[in-house]
Design a protein around this motif. Structure first.
Motif, mmCIF file in Angstrom:
data_model
loop_
_atom_site.group_PDB
_atom_site.id
_atom_site.type_symbol
_atom_site.label_atom_id
_atom_site.label_comp_id
_atom_site.label_asym_id
_atom_site.label_seq_id
_atom_site.Cartn_x
_atom_site.Cartn_y
_atom_site.Cartn_z
ATOM 1 N N UNK A 103 11.737 16.127 6.441
ATOM 2 C CA UNK A 103 11.164 15.136 7.362
ATOM 3 C C UNK A 103 12.169 14.054 7.716
ATOM 4 N N UNK A 104 12.009 13.469 8.877
ATOM 5 C CA UNK A 104 12.906 12.407 9.345
ATOM 6 C C UNK A 104 12.230 11.045 9.377
ATOM 7 N N UNK A 105 10.935 11.011 9.146
ATOM 8 C CA UNK A 105 10.194 9.749 9.243
ATOM 9 C C UNK A 105 10.528 8.820 8.084
ATOM 10 N N UNK A 106 10.466 7.525 8.353
ATOM 11 C CA UNK A 106 10.574 6.488 7.318
ATOM 12 C C UNK A 106 9.260 5.709 7.338
ATOM 13 N N UNK A 107 8.324 6.117 6.501
ATOM 14 C CA UNK A 107 7.022 5.476 6.457
ATOM 15 C C UNK A 107 6.391 5.715 5.091
ATOM 16 N N UNK A 108 5.122 5.405 4.975
ATOM 17 C CA UNK A 108 4.447 5.523 3.696
ATOM 18 C C UNK A 108 4.329 6.943 3.187
ATOM 19 N N UNK A 158 17.474 12.049 5.550
ATOM 20 C CA UNK A 158 18.472 10.981 5.393
ATOM 21 C C UNK A 158 18.960 10.884 3.954
ATOM 22 N N UNK A 159 18.085 11.049 2.990
ATOM 23 C CA UNK A 159 18.530 11.028 1.597
ATOM 24 C C UNK A 159 19.356 12.266 1.282
ATOM 25 N N UNK A 160 18.993 13.411 1.872
ATOM 26 C CA UNK A 160 19.799 14.625 1.676
ATOM 27 C C UNK A 160 21.171 14.482 2.328
ATOM 28 N N UNK A 161 21.227 13.830 3.486
ATOM 29 C CA UNK A 161 22.514 13.558 4.121
ATOM 30 C C UNK A 161 23.373 12.639 3.259
ATOM 31 N N UNK A 162 22.737 11.702 2.551
ATOM 32 C CA UNK A 162 23.489 10.836 1.639
ATOM 33 C C UNK A 162 24.131 11.660 0.523
ATOM 34 N N UNK A 220 0.814 -1.206 0.000
ATOM 35 C CA UNK A 220 0.000 0.000 0.000
ATOM 36 C C UNK A 220 0.853 1.264 0.000
ATOM 37 N N UNK A 221 2.028 1.213 0.657
ATOM 38 C CA UNK A 221 2.871 2.402 0.707
ATOM 39 C C UNK A 221 3.266 2.826 -0.687
ATOM 40 N N UNK A 222 3.680 1.838 -1.478
ATOM 41 C CA UNK A 222 4.135 2.151 -2.827
ATOM 42 C C UNK A 222 2.978 2.667 -3.667
ATOM 43 N N UNK A 223 1.832 2.022 -3.567
ATOM 44 C CA UNK A 223 0.671 2.423 -4.361
ATOM 45 C C UNK A 223 0.251 3.845 -4.013
ATOM 46 N N UNK A 224 0.290 4.195 -2.723
ATOM 47 C CA UNK A 224 -0.109 5.528 -2.295
ATOM 48 C C UNK A 224 0.748 6.591 -2.960
ATOM 49 N N UNK A 225 2.068 6.389 -2.945
ATOM 50 C CA UNK A 225 2.948 7.392 -3.518
ATOM 51 C C UNK A 225 2.822 7.467 -5.025
ATOM 52 N N UNK A 277 16.568 5.807 -0.348
ATOM 53 C CA UNK A 277 15.850 6.593 -1.352
ATOM 54 C C UNK A 277 15.734 5.766 -2.617
ATOM 55 N N UNK A 278 14.517 5.683 -3.138
ATOM 56 C CA UNK A 278 14.249 4.878 -4.325
ATOM 57 C C UNK A 278 13.358 5.659 -5.274
#
Length: 544
Positions: A197-202, A211-215, A1-6, A271-272
């Motif tokens: 944002x710092x959350x890792x969720x849907x 985190x992706x910006x830090x990468x 569902x997470x992927x479908x939502x985005x 990040x994907x």
């Protein structure tokens, strides 16, 4: 569902982009209109517009763009000229042989990918800045982070590029130095990282987070000596440590799990880009690498192109030749895993090698195999079996149809189409771990560096830990772990190995490729069409 939502939000954004650019009848009565005043009222409406910027990333997973120029110019990937196939005017051979020319269309495609994404980010930032809406600040920060990613890739590939941030500016931009581009990207990241944002969720899957910006910033610091002449190992280590120590991400027990068809549940991927074969196509590796008759192995709806192959020496870096002599040269019979009496690197799942079969288990025949193919074509009374061998006989003109281990890092779907649904991994935790190891190694903290590298080796499965850390085994481990994740060319340059004689092909009738560290070839040329369109741009030194 997470992927479908985005993906749903991305598609809404695409739909708005389409309607905004479509022709309309000016005499037609308009019953409703989407404007800044009546649309950007909720987070969902902002996110749907953001989708336009993210969908630009969809160009990563297909042929002839940024991923291709990075990988084919490295020692990982080659696309050999196979008789009448894959010569394509020599553009692929030029990339692999470091005979870069500004009129190579792959460079133009890559430039359009990068600056198309930058332009979309600029347009949306311009729109959001006109709003009197407190939510807009966070979304502008997200767009600036995504723009920083495009610019990071641009400074890595082309170095000296224009910096454009004002969508309303109609003046042709000047070329900026690589140092200036580096400073711009770093300044942007320093400003917006606290706002992300710092959350890792849907709600954040497939979107820019802290985190992706830090990468991105970690990558800037890791390569700072190449980009600016001044190393920044301590700063690279600090960013990598912050990502790791957050505890938000963890290594998956299985390396392969990060690249499955349904890989949205990975605890490792930071990040994907969420591809989908129906709603977000463009991930075409299944077509680019598999043999024509591999269609019957996976019951694919389309016939693959038999193109991209792994350089033999790179494949063999996973296997100890002393324990597995069958992997070397033309005597190889596709039995690498069966013959091995030593340890097995689980990351050999990156490759498809050996005899291939139909989906029902019967032998898969390659009717077009060459008489010179060394896989035993005359021993099968039913015809020559398709056998992928790591051995590469030559790059041109007589590359064998079955030569080269094929790219199998991402799971292929049985019954799949020419578009894959795996989410394309841009950043993941293992890269942060290996980057921290390298930074510590460069600073002389070898004990900590060794423990970090052995953490990656332990996950790979049945591998003996390193007893010491050297520049050579650190570089090799990065290669094995990060295969085709668009890091190898960058790593070769940073480790001062770019241009070494990695071409093993027989019959090329040309000298081995060798150029020294710091060569102008470490940057790609500015594409000729861009120079013609904008006289203010300057070609990178060394190119005509």
């Amino acid at each position: 569902m997470k992927k479908i939502l985005n993906i749903r939000y991305f598609l809404i954004g695409l739909g708005l982009s389409y309607f905004a650019s479509s022709c309309v009848d000016l005499d037609e009565e308009v019953y409703s209109a989407v404007t800044a005043d009546n649309f950007f009222n909720t987070d969902e409406e902002f996110i749907s517009a953001l989708g336009q910027a993210y969908t630009s990333l969809g160009g990563l997973g297909n042929h002839s763009g940024l991923w291709s120029i990075n990988e084919i110019a490295s020692d990982e990937i080659v696309v050999s000229h196979k008789g009448g196939d894959w010569f394509d005017g020599g553009v692929l051979l030029q990339l692999h042989q470091h005979e870069f020319k500004s009129d190579n269309p792959f460079f133009q495609n890559s430039w359009n990918f990068l600056f198309g994404g930058i332009n979309t980010c600029n347009r949306l930032i311009f729109s959001f800045e006109t709003l009197d809406n407190p939510s807009s600040e966070a979304f502008i920060a997200e767009l600036r982070a995504l723009r920083a990613l495009y610019y990071y890739w641009a400074l890595d590939a082309f170095g000296n590029v224009p910096i454009v941030t004002d969508f309303s500016d109609t003046e042709a931009p000047d070329t900026k130095s690589r140092q200036e581009v580096y400073d711009f990207v770093l300044g942007e990241l320093n400003e917006i990282i606290p706002l992300l944002p710092t959350a890792k969720d849907g709600t954040t899957y497939g979107r820019m987070t802290k985190w992706s910006a830090l990468m991105i910033r970690m990558k800037l610091y890791l390569n700072a000596e190449v980009y600016t002449g001044s190393p920044q190992w301590a700063l690279a280590a600090a960013d990598a440590s912050e990502i790791i120590d957050s505890g938000i991400y963890s290594l998956m027990p299985s390396y392969q799990s990060n690249f499955l068809i349904n890989n949205s549940q990975s605890t490792e991927n930071i990040f994907v880009y969420p591809y989908d074969k129906v709603f977000a196509g463009g991930f075409n590796w299944v077509m680019m690498t598999l043999h024509i008759v591999s269609q019957s192995t996976f019951n694919l709806t389309q016939q693959p192109w038999n193109g991209y192959q792994t350089v033999e020496e790179f494949y063999n870096s996973y296997v100890d030749p002393a324990k597995n002599p069958g992997t070397q040269g033309p005597v190889w019979k596709g039995l690498a895993l069966e013959q091995s009496t030593g340890t097995i690197d689980g990351r050999l799942s990156n490759f498809l090698v050996g005899p291939q079969f139909r989906s029902d288990g019967t032998t898969l025949v390659d009717p077009g195999v060459e008489p010179t193919d060394p896989t035993g074509r005359n021993g099968d009374p039913n015809g020559p079996p398709l056998t992928f061998m790591p051995y590469l006989n030559e790059i041109s003109p007589g590359g064998l149809r079955q030569a080269g281990a094929r790219i199998a890092k991402y799971e292929f779907e049985v019954g799949g189409t020419d578009n894959m649904s795996n989410d394309f991994v841009i950043f993941r935790l293992s890269d942060a771990i290996l980057s921290l190891a390298e930074a510590k190694f460069r600073m002389g903290e070898t004990t900590e560096a060794l423990a970090l590298v052995n953490q990656i080796r332990a996950r790979a499965g049945n591998l003996e830990p390193f007893t010491s850390i050297t520049e050579e085994n650190l570089f090799a481990e990065r290669g094995r772990e990060m295969f085709v994740e668009m890091t190898r060319r960058q790593d070769l340059i940073r480790f001062k190995k770019y241009g070494e004689a990695w071409w093993p092909f027989e019959g090329m009738n040309r000298p081995k490729l060798v150029h020294s560290p710091g060569s102008y070839l470490e940057l790609f040329p500015i594409p000729q069409p861009q120079l013609l369109a904008n006289p203010k741009l300057q070609q990178n030194p060394g190119y005509n």
